[in-house]
Design an enzyme around this catalytic site. Sequence first.
Site, PDB file in Angstrom:
ATOM      1  N   LYS A   1       0.793  -1.239   0.000  1.00 14.27           N
ATOM      2  CA  LYS A   1       0.000   0.000   0.000  1.00 14.27           C
ATOM      3  C   LYS A   1       0.818   1.279   0.000  1.00 14.27           C
ATOM      4  CE  LYS A   1      -0.766   0.052   4.956  1.00 14.27           C
ATOM      5  NZ  LYS A   1      -1.481  -0.722   5.971  1.00 14.27           N
TER       6      LYS A   1
ATOM      7  N   ARG B   1      -9.008  -0.975  16.123  1.00 11.14           N
ATOM      8  CA  ARG B   1      -9.230  -0.483  14.778  1.00 11.14           C
ATOM      9  C   ARG B   1     -10.231  -1.469  14.190  1.00 11.14           C
ATOM     10  NH1 ARG B   1      -4.717   0.602  10.119  1.00 11.14           N
ATOM     11  NH2 ARG B   1      -5.382  -1.491   9.529  1.00 11.14           N
TER      12      ARG B   1
HETATM   13  C1  LIG Z   1      -0.887  -1.631   6.503  1.00 11.36           C
HETATM   14  C2  LIG Z   1      -1.409  -2.925   6.930  1.00 11.36           C
HETATM   15  C3  LIG Z   1      -0.546  -4.007   7.056  1.00 11.36           C
HETATM   16  C4  LIG Z   1       0.942  -3.891   6.847  1.00 11.36           C
HETATM   17  O1  LIG Z   1       1.490  -3.147   7.887  1.00 11.36           O
HETATM   18  P1  LIG Z   1       3.068  -2.913   7.997  1.00 11.36           P
HETATM   19  O2  LIG Z   1       3.247  -2.251   9.309  1.00 11.36           O
HETATM   20  O3  LIG Z   1       3.435  -2.045   6.853  1.00 11.36           O
HETATM   21  O4  LIG Z   1       3.704  -4.245   7.921  1.00 11.36           O
HETATM   22  C5  LIG Z   1      -1.097  -5.239   7.405  1.00 11.36           C
HETATM   23  N1  LIG Z   1      -2.409  -5.374   7.617  1.00 11.36           N
HETATM   24  C6  LIG Z   1      -3.273  -4.358   7.508  1.00 11.36           C
HETATM   25  C7  LIG Z   1      -4.730  -4.606   7.741  1.00 11.36           C
HETATM   26  C8  LIG Z   1      -2.810  -3.095   7.174  1.00 11.36           C
HETATM   27  O5  LIG Z   1      -3.662  -2.078   7.062  1.00 11.36           O
END
Ligand SMILES: *Cc1c(COP(=O)(O)O)cnc(C)c1O
Length: 355
Positions: A37, A132
Amino acid sequence: MMPAPRLVIDLDKIYHNAHRLVNRLAQRGISVTGVTKATLGSAEIAATLLKAGVKKLGDSRIENIEAMRIGQQSALMTLIRSPMLSQAQRVVRHADISCNTEIEVIRRLSFEAQKAECQHGVVLMVELGDLREGIMPNDLLDCVRETLSLPNIDFKGIGTNLACRSGVAPDARNMAKLTELAELIETTFALQMEVVSGGNSANLQWALSGEEIGRINDLRLGEAILLGCETLYRQPLNGLHTDAITLAAEVIEAKVKPTLPSGQIAQNAFGETPVAADRGQVTQAILAIGRQDTDPDGLQAPAGTEVMGASSDHLILESAGDNLFVGTEVTFQLNYSALVRSMTSPYVAKIMKQI
Ligand SMILES: *Cc1c(COP(=O)(O)O)cnc(C)c1O
Protein backbone atom coordinates in the site's frame (compact mmCIF):
# COMPACT_ATOMS: atom_id res chain seq x y z
CA MET A 1 20.02 15.05 -15.37
CA MET A 2 18.09 13.09 -12.76
CA PRO A 3 14.78 14.72 -11.80
CA ALA A 4 14.46 16.16 -8.27
CA PRO A 5 12.93 15.56 -5.85
CA ARG A 6 12.98 11.83 -6.42
CA LEU A 7 12.50 8.59 -4.57
CA VAL A 8 15.23 6.11 -5.42
CA ILE A 9 13.86 2.61 -5.04
CA ASP A 10 16.50 -0.11 -4.94
CA LEU A 11 14.69 -3.24 -6.12
CA ASP A 12 17.64 -5.49 -5.25
CA LYS A 13 17.52 -4.35 -1.62
CA ILE A 14 13.74 -4.80 -1.49
CA TYR A 15 14.18 -8.29 -2.94
CA HIS A 16 16.81 -9.09 -0.31
CA ASN A 17 14.59 -7.85 2.56
CA ALA A 18 11.53 -9.75 1.33
CA HIS A 19 13.47 -12.94 0.59
CA ARG A 20 15.09 -12.95 3.99
CA LEU A 21 11.80 -12.43 5.84
CA VAL A 22 10.07 -15.09 3.71
CA ASN A 23 12.80 -17.62 4.58
CA ARG A 24 12.97 -16.82 8.27
CA LEU A 25 9.20 -17.03 8.66
CA ALA A 26 8.98 -20.20 6.57
CA GLN A 27 11.02 -21.90 9.29
CA ARG A 28 8.20 -21.01 11.66
CA GLY A 29 5.49 -22.26 9.31
CA ILE A 30 4.36 -18.75 8.36
CA SER A 31 3.90 -17.41 4.83
CA VAL A 32 4.15 -13.75 3.88
CA THR A 33 1.55 -11.51 2.29
CA GLY A 34 3.61 -8.65 0.83
CA VAL A 35 1.81 -5.39 1.60
CA THR A 36 2.20 -2.86 -1.19
CA LYS A 37 0.00 0.00 0.00
CA ALA A 38 2.94 2.40 0.34
CA THR A 39 4.03 1.79 -3.25
CA LEU A 40 1.15 3.22 -5.27
CA GLY A 41 0.54 -0.02 -7.13
CA SER A 42 4.07 -0.21 -8.54
CA ALA A 43 4.35 -3.07 -11.03
CA GLU A 44 8.11 -3.35 -10.46
CA ILE A 45 7.82 -3.65 -6.69
CA ALA A 46 4.94 -6.14 -6.99
CA ALA A 47 7.04 -8.30 -9.33
CA THR A 48 10.04 -8.04 -6.98
CA LEU A 49 8.05 -9.21 -3.95
CA LEU A 50 6.57 -12.16 -5.83
CA LYS A 51 10.01 -13.15 -7.10
CA ALA A 52 11.28 -13.05 -3.50
CA GLY A 53 8.69 -15.63 -2.50
CA VAL A 54 5.76 -13.76 -0.97
CA LYS A 55 2.65 -15.90 -1.31
CA LYS A 56 0.22 -13.08 -2.01
CA LEU A 57 0.15 -9.32 -2.45
CA GLY A 58 -1.95 -7.25 -0.06
CA ASP A 59 -3.08 -3.65 -0.52
CA SER A 60 -5.56 -1.39 1.22
CA ARG A 61 -6.72 0.32 -1.99
CA ILE A 62 -8.53 -1.33 -4.87
CA GLU A 63 -6.97 1.25 -7.22
CA ASN A 64 -3.51 -0.14 -6.40
CA ILE A 65 -4.68 -3.72 -6.88
CA GLU A 66 -6.13 -2.81 -10.27
CA ALA A 67 -2.80 -1.20 -11.24
CA MET A 68 -0.77 -4.25 -10.15
CA ARG A 69 -3.23 -6.62 -11.85
CA ILE A 70 -2.21 -5.31 -15.28
CA GLY A 71 1.23 -6.92 -14.97
CA GLN A 72 0.23 -9.81 -12.70
CA GLN A 73 -2.75 -11.68 -14.09
CA SER A 74 -2.46 -14.72 -11.86
CA ALA A 75 -0.90 -13.47 -8.60
CA LEU A 76 -3.13 -13.76 -5.54
CA MET A 77 -4.15 -10.32 -4.30
CA THR A 78 -5.88 -9.46 -1.04
CA LEU A 79 -7.66 -6.20 -0.30
CA ILE A 80 -6.58 -5.70 3.33
CA ARG A 81 -9.02 -2.89 4.14
CA SER A 82 -12.72 -3.66 4.44
CA PRO A 83 -14.27 -2.93 1.00
CA MET A 84 -16.51 0.10 0.52
CA LEU A 85 -20.02 -0.97 -0.51
CA SER A 86 -19.61 1.40 -3.46
CA GLN A 87 -16.51 -0.52 -4.64
CA ALA A 88 -17.81 -4.08 -4.18
CA GLN A 89 -18.06 -4.66 -7.92
CA ARG A 90 -14.42 -3.65 -8.51
CA VAL A 91 -13.30 -5.71 -5.51
CA VAL A 92 -14.72 -9.02 -6.76
CA ARG A 93 -13.37 -8.34 -10.24
CA HIS A 94 -9.79 -7.53 -9.30
CA ALA A 95 -9.04 -8.86 -5.80
CA ASP A 96 -9.06 -12.60 -5.06
CA ILE A 97 -9.66 -12.10 -1.34
CA SER A 98 -10.77 -9.24 0.88
CA CYS A 99 -10.51 -8.72 4.63
CA ASN A 100 -13.95 -8.07 6.08
CA THR A 101 -15.67 -7.03 9.29
CA GLU A 102 -19.26 -6.26 8.18
CA ILE A 103 -21.69 -8.94 7.05
CA GLU A 104 -23.55 -6.33 5.00
CA VAL A 105 -20.42 -5.86 2.90
CA ILE A 106 -19.93 -9.61 2.47
CA ARG A 107 -23.54 -9.92 1.28
CA ARG A 108 -22.85 -7.27 -1.35
CA LEU A 109 -19.61 -9.03 -2.40
CA SER A 110 -21.66 -12.22 -2.79
CA PHE A 111 -24.22 -10.39 -4.93
CA GLU A 112 -21.51 -8.84 -7.15
CA ALA A 113 -19.58 -12.12 -7.43
CA GLN A 114 -22.74 -13.86 -8.63
CA LYS A 115 -23.23 -11.14 -11.27
CA ALA A 116 -19.58 -11.44 -12.36
CA GLU A 117 -19.81 -15.25 -12.26
CA CYS A 118 -16.71 -15.53 -10.08
CA GLN A 119 -15.77 -16.68 -6.59
CA HIS A 120 -14.49 -14.22 -3.98
CA GLY A 121 -12.46 -15.17 -0.91
CA VAL A 122 -13.25 -13.66 2.50
CA VAL A 123 -10.99 -13.35 5.53
CA LEU A 124 -12.81 -12.21 8.68
CA MET A 125 -10.82 -9.76 10.79
CA VAL A 126 -11.17 -10.11 14.56
CA GLU A 127 -10.86 -7.33 17.17
CA LEU A 128 -8.21 -8.33 19.72
CA GLY A 129 -7.59 -5.09 21.56
CA ASP A 130 -6.15 -2.46 19.21
CA LEU A 131 -9.63 -1.07 18.49
CA ARG A 132 -9.23 -0.48 14.78
CA GLU A 133 -11.02 -2.91 12.43
CA GLY A 134 -12.35 -6.25 13.65
CA ILE A 135 -15.40 -8.30 14.58
CA MET A 136 -15.89 -8.65 18.34
CA PRO A 137 -14.89 -12.26 19.24
CA ASN A 138 -18.36 -13.02 20.62
CA ASP A 139 -19.95 -12.17 17.26
CA LEU A 140 -17.48 -14.18 15.18
CA LEU A 141 -19.30 -17.54 14.94
CA ASP A 142 -22.52 -15.89 13.70
CA CYS A 143 -20.56 -14.01 11.06
CA VAL A 144 -18.77 -17.18 9.91
CA ARG A 145 -22.11 -19.03 9.73
CA GLU A 146 -23.68 -16.47 7.39
CA THR A 147 -20.47 -16.08 5.34
CA LEU A 148 -20.45 -19.85 4.75
CA SER A 149 -24.04 -19.67 3.50
CA LEU A 150 -23.46 -16.93 0.90
CA PRO A 151 -23.23 -17.93 -2.79
CA ASN A 152 -19.93 -17.31 -4.63
CA ILE A 153 -18.12 -16.52 -1.36
CA ASP A 154 -15.22 -18.72 -0.19
CA PHE A 155 -14.56 -18.40 3.53
CA LYS A 156 -10.74 -18.43 3.69
CA GLY A 157 -10.07 -17.82 7.36
CA ILE A 158 -9.53 -15.20 10.02
CA GLY A 159 -7.00 -12.50 10.81
CA THR A 160 -6.26 -9.70 13.22
CA ASN A 161 -4.47 -6.39 13.14
CA LEU A 162 -2.65 -4.92 16.14
CA ALA A 163 -0.28 -2.02 16.86
CA CYS A 164 -1.93 0.30 14.34
CA ARG A 165 -4.38 2.49 16.20
CA SER A 166 -3.60 1.94 19.87
CA GLY A 167 -0.10 0.45 19.71
CA VAL A 168 -1.20 -2.87 21.25
CA ALA A 169 1.76 -5.25 20.87
CA PRO A 170 1.22 -8.77 19.51
CA ASP A 171 2.08 -11.21 22.30
CA ALA A 172 1.59 -14.78 23.53
CA ARG A 173 -1.83 -13.89 24.96
CA ASN A 174 -3.54 -12.19 22.00
CA MET A 175 -1.96 -14.59 19.48
CA ALA A 176 -3.15 -17.59 21.55
CA LYS A 177 -6.63 -16.03 21.48
CA LEU A 178 -6.53 -15.96 17.66
CA THR A 179 -5.51 -19.63 17.60
CA GLU A 180 -8.29 -20.47 20.05
CA LEU A 181 -10.85 -18.71 17.80
CA ALA A 182 -9.49 -20.53 14.75
CA GLU A 183 -9.92 -23.88 16.48
CA LEU A 184 -13.40 -22.96 17.70
CA ILE A 185 -14.49 -22.14 14.14
CA GLU A 186 -12.94 -25.31 12.74
CA THR A 187 -14.66 -27.59 15.26
CA THR A 188 -18.00 -25.74 15.18
CA PHE A 189 -18.29 -25.87 11.38
CA ALA A 190 -16.19 -28.98 10.72
CA LEU A 191 -13.88 -27.25 8.29
CA GLN A 192 -10.20 -26.42 7.80
CA MET A 193 -9.30 -22.77 7.29
CA GLU A 194 -6.61 -21.83 4.78
CA VAL A 195 -5.58 -18.54 6.40
CA VAL A 196 -4.95 -17.50 9.99
CA SER A 197 -3.28 -14.12 9.52
CA GLY A 198 -1.60 -12.95 12.72
CA GLY A 199 -0.87 -9.33 11.82
CA ASN A 200 1.65 -6.91 10.31
CA SER A 201 5.33 -5.94 10.74
CA ALA A 202 4.67 -5.43 14.46
CA ASN A 203 4.25 -9.23 14.78
CA LEU A 204 7.81 -10.08 13.72
CA GLN A 205 9.33 -9.98 17.18
CA TRP A 206 6.67 -12.40 18.43
CA ALA A 207 6.85 -14.61 15.33
CA LEU A 208 10.64 -14.98 15.42
CA SER A 209 10.97 -15.25 19.20
CA GLY A 210 10.53 -19.00 19.46
CA GLU A 211 7.16 -18.43 21.11
CA GLU A 212 4.39 -20.98 20.37
CA ILE A 213 2.99 -20.08 16.91
CA GLY A 214 -0.27 -22.00 17.26
CA ARG A 215 -2.46 -21.89 14.16
CA ILE A 216 -1.03 -18.63 12.75
CA ASN A 217 0.24 -19.27 9.23
CA ASP A 218 0.39 -15.82 7.59
CA LEU A 219 1.75 -12.33 8.29
CA ARG A 220 1.01 -9.24 6.22
CA LEU A 221 4.30 -7.33 5.91
CA GLY A 222 4.83 -3.90 4.40
CA GLU A 223 7.14 -1.64 6.38
CA ALA A 224 9.53 -4.42 7.43
CA ILE A 225 10.17 -5.25 3.78
CA LEU A 226 10.38 -1.71 2.44
CA LEU A 227 12.19 0.01 5.32
CA GLY A 228 13.93 -2.93 7.04
CA CYS A 229 12.64 -2.25 10.55
CA GLU A 230 10.16 -3.74 12.99
CA THR A 231 7.36 -1.39 13.97
CA LEU A 232 6.94 -1.67 17.75
CA TYR A 233 10.16 0.23 18.51
CA ARG A 234 11.31 1.01 14.94
CA GLN A 235 14.54 -0.95 15.37
CA PRO A 236 16.43 -2.13 12.27
CA LEU A 237 15.91 -5.85 11.61
CA ASN A 238 19.00 -8.04 11.59
CA GLY A 239 20.43 -8.45 8.09
CA LEU A 240 17.90 -6.16 6.38
CA HIS A 241 18.54 -2.96 4.42
CA THR A 242 17.07 0.21 5.95
CA ASP A 243 17.95 2.30 2.89
CA ALA A 244 16.15 0.38 0.15
CA ILE A 245 14.20 3.58 -0.53
CA THR A 246 15.72 7.06 -0.22
CA LEU A 247 14.59 10.57 -1.08
CA ALA A 248 16.84 13.05 -2.90
CA ALA A 249 16.13 16.79 -3.00
CA GLU A 250 17.99 19.77 -4.46
CA VAL A 251 19.40 22.87 -2.76
CA ILE A 252 17.96 26.14 -4.15
CA GLU A 253 19.42 28.57 -1.60
CA ALA A 254 22.48 28.35 0.66
CA LYS A 255 23.33 31.22 3.00
CA VAL A 256 24.64 32.08 6.41
CA LYS A 257 21.70 33.52 8.38
CA PRO A 258 20.91 34.41 11.98
CA THR A 259 18.87 31.89 13.98
CA LEU A 260 16.72 34.59 15.56
CA PRO A 261 13.99 36.03 13.29
CA SER A 262 13.68 39.82 13.32
CA GLY A 263 10.30 41.48 13.75
CA GLN A 264 7.14 40.74 15.67
CA ILE A 265 6.25 37.00 15.72
CA ALA A 266 2.72 35.98 14.68
CA GLN A 267 1.49 32.75 13.02
CA ASN A 268 3.48 30.99 10.32
CA ALA A 269 2.06 29.37 7.15
CA PHE A 270 0.58 26.48 9.17
CA GLY A 271 -1.03 28.44 11.99
CA GLU A 272 1.79 27.77 14.45
CA THR A 273 3.52 30.49 16.43
CA PRO A 274 7.18 29.43 16.36
CA VAL A 275 9.54 30.17 19.23
CA ALA A 276 13.16 30.53 18.14
CA ALA A 277 16.28 30.46 20.29
CA ASP A 278 19.27 32.63 19.46
CA ARG A 279 22.09 30.29 18.42
CA GLY A 280 24.03 32.93 16.51
CA GLN A 281 24.72 32.60 12.78
CA VAL A 282 24.26 29.24 11.01
CA THR A 283 24.72 27.79 7.54
CA GLN A 284 21.23 27.25 6.22
CA ALA A 285 20.16 25.59 3.00
CA ILE A 286 16.73 25.58 1.41
CA LEU A 287 15.75 22.45 -0.50
CA ALA A 288 13.05 22.42 -3.16
CA ILE A 289 10.76 19.99 -1.36
CA GLY A 290 8.03 20.54 1.23
CA ARG A 291 4.89 19.30 2.85
CA GLN A 292 3.26 18.80 -0.53
CA ASP A 293 5.90 16.20 -1.30
CA THR A 294 6.66 14.41 1.95
CA ASP A 295 6.31 14.40 5.74
CA PRO A 296 9.27 16.56 6.82
CA ASP A 297 9.11 15.09 10.35
CA GLY A 298 9.76 11.64 8.88
CA LEU A 299 13.03 12.54 7.12
CA GLN A 300 16.39 11.46 8.47
CA ALA A 301 19.00 13.95 7.26
CA PRO A 302 22.61 12.94 6.51
CA ALA A 303 25.21 13.22 9.30
CA GLY A 304 26.19 16.83 9.97
CA THR A 305 22.88 18.25 8.78
CA GLU A 306 19.52 18.70 10.47
CA VAL A 307 15.99 19.43 9.25
CA MET A 308 14.90 22.65 10.98
CA GLY A 309 11.51 23.25 9.43
CA ALA A 310 9.38 23.09 6.33
CA SER A 311 6.53 24.81 4.56
CA SER A 312 4.55 23.58 1.56
CA ASP A 313 7.44 23.90 -0.89
CA HIS A 314 10.57 24.66 1.15
CA LEU A 315 12.62 22.50 3.51
CA ILE A 316 15.15 24.24 5.77
CA LEU A 317 18.32 22.33 6.50
CA GLU A 318 21.12 23.45 8.81
CA SER A 319 24.59 22.22 8.13
CA ALA A 320 27.69 22.02 10.28
CA GLY A 321 29.91 22.29 7.20
CA ASP A 322 29.76 24.52 4.12
CA ASN A 323 29.18 21.82 1.52
CA LEU A 324 25.56 22.59 0.62
CA PHE A 325 25.85 24.71 -2.53
CA VAL A 326 23.00 25.66 -4.83
CA GLY A 327 22.39 22.65 -7.06
CA THR A 328 23.72 20.10 -4.54
CA GLU A 329 21.50 17.11 -3.85
CA VAL A 330 20.80 15.87 -0.33
CA THR A 331 19.66 12.28 0.27
CA PHE A 332 17.37 11.34 3.16
CA GLN A 333 16.17 8.10 4.69
CA LEU A 334 12.42 8.09 5.31
CA ASN A 335 9.95 6.71 7.80
CA TYR A 336 6.67 5.18 6.65
CA SER A 337 4.75 8.45 6.81
CA ALA A 338 7.31 10.30 4.68
CA LEU A 339 7.46 7.35 2.27
CA VAL A 340 3.69 7.23 1.72
CA ARG A 341 3.49 11.00 1.22
CA SER A 342 6.37 11.01 -1.28
CA MET A 343 5.03 8.02 -3.17
CA THR A 344 1.65 9.68 -3.59
CA SER A 345 3.01 13.11 -4.51
CA PRO A 346 2.90 13.75 -8.26
CA TYR A 347 5.84 16.15 -7.81
CA VAL A 348 8.21 13.41 -6.67
CA ALA A 349 9.82 11.27 -9.37
CA LYS A 350 10.12 7.55 -8.70
CA ILE A 351 13.34 6.00 -9.96
CA MET A 352 13.67 2.22 -9.85
CA LYS A 353 17.20 0.88 -9.48
CA GLN A 354 18.17 -2.69 -10.28
CA ILE A 355 21.53 -4.17 -11.18
C1 LIG B 1 -0.89 -1.63 6.50
C2 LIG B 1 -1.41 -2.93 6.93
C3 LIG B 1 -0.55 -4.01 7.06
C4 LIG B 1 0.94 -3.89 6.85
O1 LIG B 1 1.49 -3.15 7.89
P1 LIG B 1 3.07 -2.91 8.00
O2 LIG B 1 3.25 -2.25 9.31
O3 LIG B 1 3.43 -2.04 6.85
O4 LIG B 1 3.70 -4.24 7.92
C5 LIG B 1 -1.10 -5.24 7.40
N1 LIG B 1 -2.41 -5.37 7.62
C6 LIG B 1 -3.27 -4.36 7.51
C7 LIG B 1 -4.73 -4.61 7.74
C8 LIG B 1 -2.81 -3.10 7.17
O5 LIG B 1 -3.66 -2.08 7.06
